[in-house]
Motif scaffolding. Structure first.
Motif, PDB file in Angstrom:
ATOM      1  N   MET A   1      43.029 -54.875 -16.666  1.00 28.55           N
ATOM      2  CA  MET A   1      41.834 -54.052 -16.692  1.00 28.55           C
ATOM      3  C   MET A   1      40.630 -54.975 -16.798  1.00 28.55           C
ATOM      4  O   MET A   1      40.573 -55.834 -17.678  1.00 28.55           O
TER       5      MET A   1
ATOM      6  N   PHE B   1      33.906 -51.415 -17.490  1.00 28.22           N
ATOM      7  CA  PHE B   1      33.989 -50.248 -18.350  1.00 28.22           C
ATOM      8  C   PHE B   1      33.149 -50.458 -19.602  1.00 28.22           C
ATOM      9  O   PHE B   1      32.763 -51.576 -19.943  1.00 28.22           O
TER      10      PHE B   1
ATOM     11  N   ASN C   1      31.642 -51.104 -23.143  1.00 27.11           N
ATOM     12  CA  ASN C   1      32.025 -52.063 -24.170  1.00 27.11           C
ATOM     13  C   ASN C   1      30.952 -52.085 -25.255  1.00 27.11           C
ATOM     14  O   ASN C   1      29.944 -51.389 -25.184  1.00 27.11           O
TER      15      ASN C   1
ATOM     16  N   LEU D   1      41.228 -48.862 -25.351  1.00 35.95           N
ATOM     17  CA  LEU D   1      40.614 -48.661 -24.045  1.00 35.95           C
ATOM     18  C   LEU D   1      39.383 -47.771 -24.170  1.00 35.95           C
ATOM     19  O   LEU D   1      39.336 -46.882 -25.028  1.00 35.95           O
TER      20      LEU D   1
ATOM     21  N   ASP E   1      36.564 -44.879 -22.727  1.00 37.79           N
ATOM     22  CA  ASP E   1      36.664 -43.581 -22.060  1.00 37.79           C
ATOM     23  C   ASP E   1      35.428 -43.392 -21.163  1.00 37.79           C
ATOM     24  O   ASP E   1      34.301 -43.415 -21.669  1.00 37.79           O
TER      25      ASP E   1
ATOM     26  N   CYS F   1      38.405 -44.830 -18.112  1.00 38.07           N
ATOM     27  CA  CYS F   1      38.847 -46.156 -17.680  1.00 38.07           C
ATOM     28  C   CYS F   1      39.945 -46.016 -16.635  1.00 38.07           C
ATOM     29  O   CYS F   1      40.589 -44.969 -16.517  1.00 38.07           O
TER      30      CYS F   1
ATOM     31  N   PHE G   1      43.181 -48.561 -15.552  1.00 41.10           N
ATOM     32  CA  PHE G   1      43.889 -49.803 -15.828  1.00 41.10           C
ATOM     33  C   PHE G   1      45.196 -49.813 -15.055  1.00 41.10           C
ATOM     34  O   PHE G   1      45.662 -48.781 -14.558  1.00 41.10           O
TER      35      PHE G   1
ATOM     36  N   THR H   1      40.501 -40.019 -18.769  1.00 41.11           N
ATOM     37  CA  THR H   1      39.272 -39.589 -19.432  1.00 41.11           C
ATOM     38  C   THR H   1      39.634 -38.508 -20.433  1.00 41.11           C
ATOM     39  O   THR H   1      40.474 -37.637 -20.150  1.00 41.11           O
TER      40      THR H   1
ATOM     41  N   PHE I   1      29.775 -47.361 -15.527  1.00 42.97           N
ATOM     42  CA  PHE I   1      31.133 -47.445 -16.049  1.00 42.97           C
ATOM     43  C   PHE I   1      31.978 -46.209 -15.747  1.00 42.97           C
ATOM     44  O   PHE I   1      33.150 -46.186 -16.123  1.00 42.97           O
TER      45      PHE I   1
END
Length: 607
Positions: A114, A119, A121, A435, A437, A439, A441, A451, A520
């Motif tokens: 990923m 995404f 962060n 992870l 939301d 995302c 991977f 999601t 994202f």
């Protein structure tokens, strides 16, 4: 005066075995004073383990003894009848666990990919965007989606033209060409060195633009001849309020409008959808980018005859790098009842994962819902309490299982924004992955999109479909079902709008950041598996080559809880598999090779 009874009993000397009835998740000071509000008949048979939905090949499911021994199935059929839970002995469970571990090898061999930069962060700034920035971002999205829609229209026009030429060559009859029903001819954009049309071109720039060879006018351009307009679907304030109150937004098609692709000019025109001919069924929702064809005699009301909202999708890549069978368990919050903090259903799920260790366990938040008042009485900090929950989960399962925890904006320890950055804890677990939301991977080449926001329900509640619009000005509505499957429509919107949350404006309780969503929340390619927990009925559907799953909630509150379990088998290789570089439209009749059902099997099981 008597003091009110508290749910907290401050006794730090209480042993772990008797705290809150023996639940390992509750805080050391928590003591429930009453049972759950859900009335359960102790004499009623338990529904735990009952399979309520099945997808894929029965052969894959039988390899791991997930089917009860009494169930008889036809291995040629993809569907499996519902039956009771397999009440095998402890020896059978141990044998099953050994078989699973032998087929998949060690967890260290699982490849996880990923790109964190794609995404949300911790370095993201949110809720700083001005209204002007939001308008600019929404305008850019119209241009991006509009170009993709026009590219598909160009491709379809070229294919139709090729069919015409082939038909003329084979039959020699020009009359047969008219039966193809080709749409308006695609004109080429005029060049700057064309002196004869230079004046007309400069004049037309005030009223129209070109998108990949498609001539697009502004939405308020008056014309009695068919023209095309591009923009974003919006709803009047009266429609938005009524849809929020009773979910009846789909019945107000007459109040839908379109905002022009050039949002700086604030061009806005209401839509008349009573004369739509193509497609035979359609669905529109606020925030959707569409290309419309029709007439607008006075520039005040655009009468729509054709709707274009689909792009050429990048279909899922077959996980050819997968060389061993993978097992997955997917579970979604809430994990405990609203009246207690015992997490009984989550404890049962972890016990199942301990007896039947999967390769991957995916858990979606919130783990401690900020809307629950009980957490305000916990005599620990929220971070300490969340750390305890995660520690209990990790200590309850095998170290061979990789755990993926997806954030949710309603969690006590998360940022109240969507997209939501991943959780953080002080402890380290080598098989734990937090992870964001939303995302996307990859596990062993299998792309999984997740999601935790209920976008599917939001789209269904906000959409306007052909089944709810009076056709041809008559009082009779379109036949029921003309709009197709509502679940497939909603996922189609996600894929064709290339966004995890294309609805705009969102509900009031969703803290959507438009800037972060644009960066994202993109869904540039259809994943192999899409996980969207929802309050709707549980389902597993194959849509555009993607296995779309609503696993339900572990603790269903007023309904039965559930989770999903999957088996991913190495797909069979085929020299005739479609080239990934070639564009593939959803209208193509050529099936994917191999189909997802040939190497993916899924069951939804009650907790």
């Amino acid at each position: 005066a008597k003091k009110s009874a508290s749910r907290l009993s401050h006794n730090v000397n209480t042993t772990d075995g008797v705290r809150a009835g023996g639940s390992p998740f509750t805080t050391v000071t928590y003591s429930p004073i009453s049972a759950s509000s859900k009335k359960v008949d102790p004499d009623a048979p338990s529904k735990a383990g009952q399979v309520v939905y099945t997808y894929g090949s029965a052969k894959l499911l039988k390899q791991f003894n997930w089917l009860p021994p009494k169930t008889t199935t036809d291995e040629d059929n993809d569907s499996i009848p519902i039956d009771e839970q397999d009440e095998g002995s402890v020896g059978d469970r141990n044998l099953r666990r050994n078989n699973v571990a032998g087929n998949r090898g060690t967890a260290a061999g699982i490849s996880f990919v990923m790109k964190a930069s794609q995404f949300a962060n911790d370095g993201c700034k949110y809720m700083f965007d001005a209204s002007y920035d939001r308008v600019m971002i929404l305008g850019d999205r119209i241009y991006e989606c509009g170009n993709a829609i026009c590219k598909r229209l160009i491709l379809e026009a070229k294919q139709s033209k090729k069919q015409q030429q082939e038909l003329v060559e084979t039959t020699g009859n020009l009359a047969d060409v008219a039966s193809l029903g080709v749409s308006n001819a695609i004109k080429e954009e005029p060049k700057d060195d064309d002196n004869d049309e230079a004046g007309n071109g400069m004049e037309e720039e005030k009223f129209c633009s070109w998108f990949d060879g498609i001539k697009v006018f502004h939405v308020d351009y008056p014309s009695s001849e068919p023209i095309r307009v591009l923009g974003r679907i919006v709803a009047e304030s009266s429609l938005t309020s009524s849809a929020t109150e009773n979910g009846a937004g789909r019945n107000h098609a007459s109040k839908l409008a379109i905002v022009d692709f050039d949002e700086h000019t604030l061009r806005y025109t209401r839509l008349d959808l009573s004369k739509v001919k193509i497609p035979s069924w359609w669905s529109l929702f606020p925030g959707q980018t569409v290309l419309l064809e029709g007439i607008n005699p006075r520039g005040l009301l655009f009468s729509v005859s054709q709707i274009y909202c689909e792009r050429t999708l990048g279909l899922p890549r077959t996980p050819t790098s997968l060389d061993k069978t993978l097992t997955l368990v997917i579970a979604s919050a809430p994990f405990t009842d609203r009246d207690d903090l015992l997490y009984e259903k989550l404890s049962s799920l972890l016990a199942y994962c301990s007896n039947n260790p999967p390769d991957v366990l995916i858990l979606t938040g919130p783990f401690a819902d900020a809307n629950c008042k009980l957490y305000a009485e916990v005599a620990e900090t929220f971070n300490e309490y969340f750390e305890k929950i995660i520690g209990t989960i990790m200590n309850s399962i095998s170290g061979q299982t990789e755990v993926y925890v997806v954030a949710n904006h309603d969690d006590l320890v998360s940022a109240f924004v969507y997209p939501t950055p991943p959780y953080k804890i002080a402890s380290f677990y080598k098989n734990l992955h937090f992870l964001p939301d939303p995302c996307v991977f990859s596990i062993e080449g299998l792309e999984i999109g997740v999601t935790t926001v209920d976008i599917i329900k939001h789209l269904i509640d906000s959409e306007c479909t052909a089944a709810h619009v009076t056709m041809g000005g008559s009082s009779a509505a379109a036949p029921i079902g003309v709009g197709g499957d509502k679940i497939k429509r909603a996922y189609g919107h996600l894929f064709h709008q290339a966004s995890f949350y294309p609805l705009n404006p969102p509900p009031e309780d969703l803290p959507l950041d438009v800037d972060m969503l644009n960066e994202f929340g993109r869904l540039d390619r259809v994943p192999n598996v899409m996980i969207c927990p929802s309050a709707l009925n549980r389902y597993v559907r194959e849509i555009n080559g993607c296995v779309c799953i609503n696993p339900g909630f572990v603790d269903g509150l007023s309904a039965d809880g559930s989770y999903a379990r999957l088996i991913i088998h190495p797909p069979a290789t085929d020299d005739q598999q479609q080239n990934e570089s070639q564009p593939v439209t959803t209208t193509s009749t050529a099936p994917l090779n191999p189909t997802p059902a040939s190497y993916i099997a899924c069951q939804i099981v009650k907790t």
